[in-house]
Write a protein that holds these residues in place. Structure first.
Motif, short mmCIF file in Angstrom:
data_model
loop_
_atom_site.label_atom_id
_atom_site.label_comp_id
_atom_site.label_asym_id
_atom_site.label_seq_id
_atom_site.Cartn_x
_atom_site.Cartn_y
_atom_site.Cartn_z
N MET A 1 84.43 153.52 -37.53
CA MET A 1 85.21 154.05 -38.63
C MET A 1 84.32 154.96 -39.49
SD MET A 1 88.24 152.81 -38.25
CE MET A 1 89.15 152.90 -39.75
N LYS A 2 84.87 156.06 -39.91
CA LYS A 2 84.15 157.02 -40.72
C LYS A 2 84.68 156.94 -42.15
CE LYS A 2 82.78 161.83 -40.80
NZ LYS A 2 81.36 161.60 -40.77
N ARG A 3 83.74 156.99 -43.11
CA ARG A 3 84.11 156.98 -44.52
C ARG A 3 84.02 158.40 -45.07
NH1 ARG A 3 80.23 152.39 -44.78
NH2 ARG A 3 81.49 150.53 -44.78
N PHE A 5 85.18 160.79 -48.79
CA PHE A 5 85.52 160.66 -50.20
C PHE A 5 86.36 161.83 -50.66
CE2 PHE A 5 81.85 158.08 -49.54
CZ PHE A 5 82.06 156.98 -50.35
N GLN A 12 87.43 156.47 -51.87
CA GLN A 12 86.96 156.35 -50.49
C GLN A 12 88.13 156.16 -49.54
OE1 GLN A 12 83.59 153.73 -49.68
NE2 GLN A 12 84.71 152.92 -47.94
N LEU A 13 88.12 156.92 -48.42
CA LEU A 13 89.11 156.78 -47.36
C LEU A 13 88.36 156.53 -46.06
CD1 LEU A 13 90.19 159.68 -49.10
CD2 LEU A 13 92.16 158.75 -47.99
N THR A 14 88.98 155.83 -45.12
CA THR A 14 88.37 155.61 -43.81
C THR A 14 89.35 156.01 -42.72
OG1 THR A 14 89.14 153.32 -43.78
CG2 THR A 14 86.90 153.69 -44.58
N GLN A 77 73.10 151.83 -44.87
CA GLN A 77 73.46 153.18 -44.46
C GLN A 77 72.32 153.79 -43.66
OE1 GLN A 77 74.97 155.44 -48.02
NE2 GLN A 77 74.54 153.48 -48.99
#
Length: 172
Positions: A1-3, A5, A12-14, A77
């Protein structure tokens, strides 16, 4: 999954980036502020030391990377480094000029805290030098404070602390 903004409200969206080909442009609508924005998968433009723009893959770890250790302020991270100056600091939607933006709520980390300069040595390896930006809380290498105008050479697995956040350098 990629985060990702939202550029307007920093929400934040994924999403699952493996479902789309590299170079594909995706359009998102932020559920918090309804701002619409686009991203391009897999492509990132960086400026080299000579001022030229170079296209690199978003997850290009060929020049080394840093691993931010998880703490109360943020999660683990892995962030890639590029040749030249890599300005490291706290991610903020208004911060310009930060190449390695750490997603954290650490109030003691500056928006532009330190710089890691990556330079090839001619033998297929890289030389990594670290300097404070300058910051208010300082930059530490293995618990030793880096002087205000000092540059130190750091090697693979060097432990660097900025504010209350620690990261480890992983050389190529």
């Amino acid at each position: 999954m990629k985060r990702i903004f939202c550029p307007k409200c920093d929400n934040q969206l994924t999403f699952d980036e493996t479902k789309y080909p590299k170079g594909k442009v995706l359009v998102f609508v932020c559920p918090q502020c309804t701002h619409q924005f686009k991203i391009r998968l897999g492509k990132k433009i960086v400026k080299t030391e000579t001022g030229e723009e170079k296209e690199v893959n978003e997850a290009d770890f060929s020049c080394g990377y840093i691993t931010v250790i998880e703490n109360n302020f943020g999660y683990k991270q892995d962030l890639p480094l590029v040749e030249g100056d890599n300005v490291i600091g706290r991610r903020n939607k208004d911060t310009d000029g930060v190449h390695v933006a750490i997603i954290t709520s650490d109030p003691s980390m500056g928006r532009k805290h330190c710089v890691i300069h990556v330079k090839p040595d001619g033998n297929g390896h890289y030389i990594y030098t670290l300097r404070d930006f300058p910051s208010l809380t300082g930059t530490f290498v293995r618990n030793v404070l880096v002087g205000k105008k000092e540059q130190v050479v750091i090697e693979d697995e060097a432990i660097v602390t900025i504010g209350a956040t620690t990261f480890i350098l992983h050389a190529k």
